[in-house]
Design a protein around this motif. Structure first.
Motif, short mmCIF file in Angstrom:
data_model
loop_
_atom_site.label_atom_id
_atom_site.label_comp_id
_atom_site.label_asym_id
_atom_site.label_seq_id
_atom_site.Cartn_x
_atom_site.Cartn_y
_atom_site.Cartn_z
N VAL A 263 1.21 8.49 -9.99
CA VAL A 263 0.78 7.79 -8.78
C VAL A 263 0.62 8.81 -7.66
N PRO A 264 -0.20 8.49 -6.64
CA PRO A 264 -0.25 9.37 -5.48
C PRO A 264 1.14 9.43 -4.84
N ALA B 115 -0.54 1.63 -4.99
CA ALA B 115 0.07 2.08 -3.75
C ALA B 115 0.42 3.56 -3.79
N ARG B 116 0.61 4.11 -2.62
CA ARG B 116 1.08 5.48 -2.47
C ARG B 116 2.60 5.45 -2.47
N GLN C 211 0.81 -1.21 0.00
CA GLN C 211 0.00 0.00 0.00
C GLN C 211 0.84 1.26 0.00
N THR C 212 2.05 1.16 0.57
CA THR C 212 2.94 2.31 0.66
C THR C 212 4.36 1.89 0.28
N ILE C 213 4.94 2.61 -0.67
CA ILE C 213 6.31 2.36 -1.11
C ILE C 213 7.16 3.57 -0.77
N LEU C 214 8.27 3.33 -0.10
CA LEU C 214 9.23 4.39 0.19
C LEU C 214 10.36 4.29 -0.82
N TYR C 215 10.54 5.34 -1.59
CA TYR C 215 11.62 5.41 -2.57
C TYR C 215 12.61 6.47 -2.11
#
Length: 149
Positions: free
Chosen positions: A84-85, A33-34, A5-9
């Motif tokens: 993407v969000p 995902a956000r 649901q959440t990806i940290l790049y």
């Protein structure tokens, strides 16, 4: 498996970080995902800090921070847009530690980071943020090697 649901790049804004950005955006699209984009401004080493007047150091750090915010805005506009969000964050500290803190804070399901692919003496001297993340993270970490290496 837990849904993503959440990806940290995490990015350093270099060209070698772009392949990882492409993967992060693509995976965020696939998963719905956000995307959280993070840039960590490395702190000045203590040896250098002691040689600079505190007022000058504060001004320098503030200027670096302002430039990093501008770079983040440009980077997100140029490479992510509205696909993407997306949220972004700029922090100061040791990159691998700050990435781990941010991943915890946003409850990231996946961390995506580029790797310069350094080897030998250069790897020993410079170290690897990606390697430190993989070794210390309790969350999945996807490392993408830069194309030019």
């Amino acid at each position: 498996m837990k849904p993503i649901q959440t990806i940290l790049y995490a990015t350093d804004f270099s060209d070698s970080s772009l392949p990882a950005c492409e993967y992060a955006v693509y995976l965020a699209q696939l998963a719905g995902a956000r995307l959280q984009v993070l840039h960590v401004i490395g702190e000045f080493a203590d040896k250098r800090k002691s040689r600079i007047q505190p007022e000058t150091l504060a001004l320098l750090e503030r200027e670096v921070e302002i430039q990093a915010f501008k770079s983040m805005e440009e980077f997100c506009h140029d490479h992510i847009g509205t696909t993407v969000p997306c949220d972004s964050e700029v922090v100061m500290g040791l990159p691998f530690q700050e990435i781990l803190k941010q991943a915890e804070a946003i409850d990231a399901d996946l961390i995506v980071i580029g790797s310069h692919g350094r080897t030998g003496l250069e790897h020993v001297l410079v170290g690897s943020t990606a390697e430190r993340l993989v070794r210390r993270s309790v969350r999945p970490v996807l490392t993408i090697r830069s194309r030019g290496v």
